[in-house]
Design a protein around this motif. Sequence first.
Motif, mmCIF file in Angstrom:
data_model
loop_
_atom_site.group_PDB
_atom_site.id
_atom_site.type_symbol
_atom_site.label_atom_id
_atom_site.label_comp_id
_atom_site.label_asym_id
_atom_site.label_seq_id
_atom_site.Cartn_x
_atom_site.Cartn_y
_atom_site.Cartn_z
ATOM 1 N N GLN A 79 0.058 -0.611 11.030
ATOM 2 C CA GLN A 79 0.702 -0.093 12.245
ATOM 3 C C GLN A 79 1.455 -1.166 13.015
ATOM 4 N N CYS A 82 4.288 -2.884 10.632
ATOM 5 C CA CYS A 82 5.368 -1.959 10.274
ATOM 6 C C CYS A 82 6.155 -1.514 11.496
ATOM 7 N N ALA A 83 5.552 -1.650 12.693
ATOM 8 C CA ALA A 83 6.255 -1.217 13.907
ATOM 9 C C ALA A 83 7.303 -2.244 14.348
ATOM 10 N N ARG A 89 11.802 0.783 6.824
ATOM 11 C CA ARG A 89 10.980 1.975 7.149
ATOM 12 C C ARG A 89 10.426 2.595 5.868
ATOM 13 N N TYR A 107 0.051 8.560 8.717
ATOM 14 C CA TYR A 107 0.526 8.623 10.109
ATOM 15 C C TYR A 107 1.956 8.084 10.189
ATOM 16 N N LEU A 108 2.197 6.956 9.521
ATOM 17 C CA LEU A 108 3.551 6.386 9.544
ATOM 18 C C LEU A 108 4.562 7.370 8.960
ATOM 19 N N ARG A 111 5.899 9.537 11.362
ATOM 20 C CA ARG A 111 6.731 8.820 12.344
ATOM 21 C C ARG A 111 8.031 8.324 11.705
ATOM 22 N N PHE A 113 8.596 7.120 8.593
ATOM 23 C CA PHE A 113 8.544 6.208 7.435
ATOM 24 C C PHE A 113 8.600 7.011 6.145
#
Length: 381
Positions: A79, A82-83, A89, A107-108, A111, A113
Amino acid sequence: MRIYLDHNATTPLRDEVVDAMVAVLRHGYGNPSSSHREGAAARRRVDDAREQVAEALGAAPGEITFTAGATEANNAVLQALCAEPDRGRHLVTTRAEHPSVLEPAAYLETRGFEVTWLPVDAEGLLDPQAVAAAVREDTALVSVLWANNETGVVQPMEAIAQLVKERGALLHVDATQAVGKWPVDVGRVPVDLLACSAHKLNGPKGVGCLFARQDVAVPPLLRGGPQEKGLRGGTENTSGVAGFGAACELARRELPERMERYAALRDRLWEGIRAKVSGVRRNGSAANCLPNTLNVELADTAGEVLLQALDLEGVAASAGAACHSGSITPSHVLSAMGRTPDEARGSLRLSVGHGVDEMQIDRAIELLAELVPRVRGAGVE
Ligand SMILES: Cc1ncc(COP(=O)(O)O)c(C=O)c1O
């Protein structure tokens, strides 16, 4: 007498670990950030443990950040890293990861990814060439489990790391099950980031670490303090860290002997089961497996019923399917290997470790020979 064959779930603390922790709890209560003597003593204890952990991993002490375990380290890498806005991405990972990687990756995906979910083969193994081939220009991270917690299958990490490095991507490895049971040397295997946890190697729960190679810029995992060079704010878990250090020191010293002893116990267990129980087969590559882990499939058997029967007779083990509110969810790891839900349901994970001896193994075999025919067919449609 209890027979604990669930060392991949957690392990008993070694006496040396308890002693190291109690010494800190009783006498080393200082805050490592304080400048007085008590603080300096606590700081020294944390630094000593960092050296012990680093040495066990073949790392430099400055590359170790203490965390509250592997779940935190894995989440932080996926998280926080990668943020970072300058990262791509795209993420590469596998279908057989631990949930602490699977769920942040999923989760990514929600968002924005793109995640490449690599398959494993029927033996649970990854193809290193396929891992490398999945890397793209915009790949932020490749995240791969070194040794699987359910099957014990060990990935060809040296080949994976070399190939991923050649492709110029960042590699994160969850080595939680490998450390203490398998040679893990980041000096030899060029991983960039690595997570592990004390309680899987006879250390305490709630402490682990993230290794990040010197040239890898990691953003703060927790903001709010100067601890861990500003990477993880919050007063250090000094007794936990001391216990983790002691556990790593033991693991480093004992590894070859441990691997031999565990493998002998595990092989005895498998040979005994194979000789005395019909309709069994082994899950996962036997040639590429942690020395302490045996995952067996028992045909037409409800694993959760067998587990209860074993527990009543004094044996602790783990099943290939989880029971939530009355419904059975087959293991995603066994499913990724192509096992049907019924096959996964009939699978049993037996993992040996410190304190297990041959007599216990023989008793476990006897019990399985007695209980499997009794349980077989019950609860299976
Ligand atoms: C492979 C693997 N990764 C991560 C974890 C999570 O570790 P922790 O309990 O320290 O959060 C575990 C523990 O079950 C594990 O087996």
